[in-house]
Design an enzyme around this catalytic site. Structure first.
Site, PDB file in Angstrom:
ATOM      1  N   LYS A 117     -18.225  -2.862   1.421  1.00  0.00           N
ATOM      2  CA  LYS A 117     -17.790  -3.830   0.403  1.00  0.00           C
ATOM      3  C   LYS A 117     -18.610  -5.103   0.490  1.00  0.00           C
ATOM      4  CE  LYS A 117     -13.235  -2.217  -0.728  1.00  0.00           C
ATOM      5  NZ  LYS A 117     -11.802  -2.457  -0.774  1.00  0.00           N
ATOM      6  N   LYS A 199     -15.997   9.338  -1.628  1.00  0.00           N
ATOM      7  CA  LYS A 199     -14.527   9.378  -1.741  1.00  0.00           C
ATOM      8  C   LYS A 199     -14.062   8.970  -3.150  1.00  0.00           C
ATOM      9  CE  LYS A 199     -12.093   5.732  -0.526  1.00  0.00           C
ATOM     10  NZ  LYS A 199     -11.268   4.668   0.047  1.00  0.00           N
ATOM     11  N   LYS A 202     -10.092   4.077  -6.469  1.00  0.00           N
ATOM     12  CA  LYS A 202      -9.600   3.354  -7.641  1.00  0.00           C
ATOM     13  C   LYS A 202     -10.519   2.206  -8.012  1.00  0.00           C
ATOM     14  CE  LYS A 202      -5.818   1.190  -4.868  1.00  0.00           C
ATOM     15  NZ  LYS A 202      -5.637   1.704  -3.635  1.00  0.00           N
TER      16      LYS A 202
HETATM   17  P1  TYM Z   1      -5.579   2.173   0.031  1.00  0.00           P
HETATM   18  O1  TYM Z   1      -4.682   1.393  -0.873  1.00  0.00           O
HETATM   19  O2  TYM Z   1      -7.045   2.079  -0.137  1.00  0.00           O
HETATM   20  O3  TYM Z   1      -5.179   3.682  -0.025  1.00  0.00           O
HETATM   21  C1  TYM Z   1      -3.832   4.093   0.145  1.00  0.00           C
HETATM   22  C2  TYM Z   1      -3.754   5.438   0.839  1.00  0.00           C
HETATM   23  O4  TYM Z   1      -4.455   6.415   0.077  1.00  0.00           O
HETATM   24  C3  TYM Z   1      -5.405   7.090   0.900  1.00  0.00           C
HETATM   25  N1  TYM Z   1      -6.563   7.449   0.072  1.00  0.00           N
HETATM   26  C4  TYM Z   1      -7.074   8.675  -0.007  1.00  0.00           C
HETATM   27  N2  TYM Z   1      -6.745   9.830   0.580  1.00  0.00           N
HETATM   28  C5  TYM Z   1      -7.460  10.930   0.271  1.00  0.00           C
HETATM   29  N3  TYM Z   1      -8.511  10.914  -0.582  1.00  0.00           N
HETATM   30  C6  TYM Z   1      -8.896   9.779  -1.203  1.00  0.00           C
HETATM   31  N4  TYM Z   1      -9.918   9.775  -2.054  1.00  0.00           N
HETATM   32  C7  TYM Z   1      -8.165   8.580  -0.918  1.00  0.00           C
HETATM   33  N5  TYM Z   1      -8.269   7.296  -1.349  1.00  0.00           N
HETATM   34  C8  TYM Z   1      -7.283   6.620  -0.723  1.00  0.00           C
HETATM   35  C9  TYM Z   1      -5.764   6.081   1.972  1.00  0.00           C
HETATM   36  O5  TYM Z   1      -6.266   6.710   3.119  1.00  0.00           O
HETATM   37  C10 TYM Z   1      -4.435   5.414   2.225  1.00  0.00           C
HETATM   38  O6  TYM Z   1      -3.644   6.178   3.116  1.00  0.00           O
HETATM   39  N6  TYM Z   1      -5.429  -0.547   4.199  1.00  0.00           N
HETATM   40  C11 TYM Z   1      -4.759   0.462   3.470  1.00  0.00           C
HETATM   41  C12 TYM Z   1      -3.351   0.081   3.109  1.00  0.00           C
HETATM   42  C13 TYM Z   1      -2.539  -0.399   4.263  1.00  0.00           C
HETATM   43  C14 TYM Z   1      -1.916   0.412   5.225  1.00  0.00           C
HETATM   44  C15 TYM Z   1      -1.231  -0.489   6.091  1.00  0.00           C
HETATM   45  C16 TYM Z   1      -1.886   1.776   5.462  1.00  0.00           C
HETATM   46  C17 TYM Z   1      -2.245  -1.683   4.528  1.00  0.00           C
HETATM   47  N7  TYM Z   1      -1.435  -1.741   5.645  1.00  0.00           N
HETATM   48  C18 TYM Z   1      -0.518  -0.039   7.181  1.00  0.00           C
HETATM   49  C19 TYM Z   1      -1.154   2.226   6.556  1.00  0.00           C
HETATM   50  C20 TYM Z   1      -0.490   1.330   7.409  1.00  0.00           C
HETATM   51  C21 TYM Z   1      -5.506   0.716   2.165  1.00  0.00           C
HETATM   52  O7  TYM Z   1      -6.213  -0.103   1.682  1.00  0.00           O
HETATM   53  O8  TYM Z   1      -5.204   1.863   1.552  1.00  0.00           O
END
Ligand code: TYM
Length: 335
Positions: A117, A199, A202
């Site tokens: 990023k 990957k 969004k």
């Molecule tokens: P975020 O919002 O980017 O994504 C949320 C969840 O979706 C999963 N994910 C995917 N899994 C499979 N294939 C994909 N293409 C894909 N894109 C996204 C991510 O692995 C995630 O599980 N930092 C985290 C959010 C967060 C969090 C936490 C998670 C904040 N605090 C505490 C667990 C525990 C994030 O940005 O996820």
């Protein structure tokens, strides 16, 4: 005596519209784990994380409620699970500050997501983006979570949370549970439909590269129909055919079939039948969720009751851990 239930924590950012990757990599598994009835679950809409990149206030508000509605529509049950909005529980920001002081700039700047990023934003990359995994560590450690169900892209952040927890425990005395990741067998990494070596995200600029949970059936069918495959013409689960491999993963994560079973089923059939079936499976999975999302969104009072009582419970639990941290560090307890 009843055994203490293991704790689960996870969250999704309302930074863009949720994708099929978020659903298959995270949300679908949360529901599965919740329904096993053996965990104490906390699921959170991580709006503080979302502002690490610029957000339009009205879009952030709309998406935060939409993400909450999607959790409910996908099967997260507020009677079994604590559901809340991260910014409503002030302990998260406070604990993140404390943990900042136990994290090295070297380890934070080594995170692949930060490096990617920051390439995109250059000098204008926010300090928040560097800090993001430390806030994530605070989220997890404040609940003494044993298990963190996430997609594969979060494993590095999780490892950092474990390291920070370990460091704090060693420096003072055991304070935090060291959390384990829970990465699904299928769907851990759903790939971009146009560049299947990347990957699905969004934040991509090309809407044809992802499927949104809220995409209408005809849009889903069109995106799957147009997705990049190859000229081999045989449905095979191999790295040489990343587009087809991704569709197999998606289909398997929805219908529970193993890749070999899917390959067997499509032997001698071309891509067009296969793509059609993948699109049908996605539509079949998402359509009922979409209808429920709309009905939850039309009842703002109900949503408010859920996030209010969720935040109260989350504050109560996390504040105990925060107080413990403050005491060990040497702050004078509030009288
Ligand atoms: P975020 O919002 O980017 O994504 C949320 C969840 O979706 C999963 N994910 C995917 N899994 C499979 N294939 C994909 N293409 C894909 N894109 C996204 C991510 O692995 C995630 O599980 N930092 C985290 C959010 C967060 C969090 C936490 C998670 C904040 N605090 C505490 C667990 C525990 C994030 O940005 O996820």
């Amino acid at each position: 005596m009843e055994e203490k239930k293991k704790v689960i924590f996870s969250g999704i950012q309302p930074s863009g519209n949720l994708t099929l990757g978020n659903y298959l990599g995270a949300l679908k598994n949360w529901v599965k784990l919740q329904d096993e009835n053996k965990y104490e679950c906390y699921f959170c809409v991580v709006d503080l994380h979302a502002i690490t990149v610029r957000q339009e206030p009205k879009d952030l508000r709309r998406r935060t409620l939409e993400v909450l509605a999607i959790y409910l529509a996908a099967g997260i049950d507020p009677k079994k699970t604590t559901l809340f909005i991260q910014s409503h529980v002030s302990t998260h920001s406070e604990a993140a500050w404390l943990l900042n002081c136990f994290t090295y700039i070297g380890e934070a700047s080594r995170m692949t997501q930060f490096k990617d990023k920051s390439k995109r934003y250059g000098e204008a990359v926010s300090v928040g983006l560097l800090d993001y995994p430390i806030l994530m560590a605070a989220d997890i450690l404040l609940y003494n979570a044993d298990l963190v169900p996430v997609g594969k892209d979060q494993t590095q952040h999780l490892e950092m949370a474990r390291n920070i927890a370990q460091r704090f425990n060693n420096l003072y005395s055991p304070t935090f549970v060291i959390p384990e990741g829970y990465i699904p067998e299928d769907g851990a990494k759903i790939m971009d439909l146009q560049e299947p070596t990347k990957k699905m995200s969004k934040s991509s600029d090309n809407p044809n590269s992802y499927i949104l949970i809220m995409d209408q059936p005809e849009v889903i069918r069109r995106k799957i129909n147009r997705c990049v495959t190859d000229s081999i013409g045989v449905v095979n689960y191999t790295d040489e055919q990343p587009g087809i491999k991704n569709l197999i993963t998606i289909l398997g994560a929805i219908n529970g079939l193993k890749p070999e079973e899917i390959v067997e089923k499509y032997k001698g059939k071309g891509y067009s039948q296969f793509k059609e079936d993948v699109a049908d499976a996605i539509v079949g999975e998402l359509e009922p969720i979409q209808q429920k999302v709309q009905s939850f969104l039309s009842d703002k009072k109900y949503l408010e009751n859920i996030y209010k009582s969720g935040a109260e419970k989350a504050y109560y639990v996390s504040n105990k851990v925060l107080r413990k941290m403050q005491k060990k560090i040497g702050f004078i307890p509030k009288a």
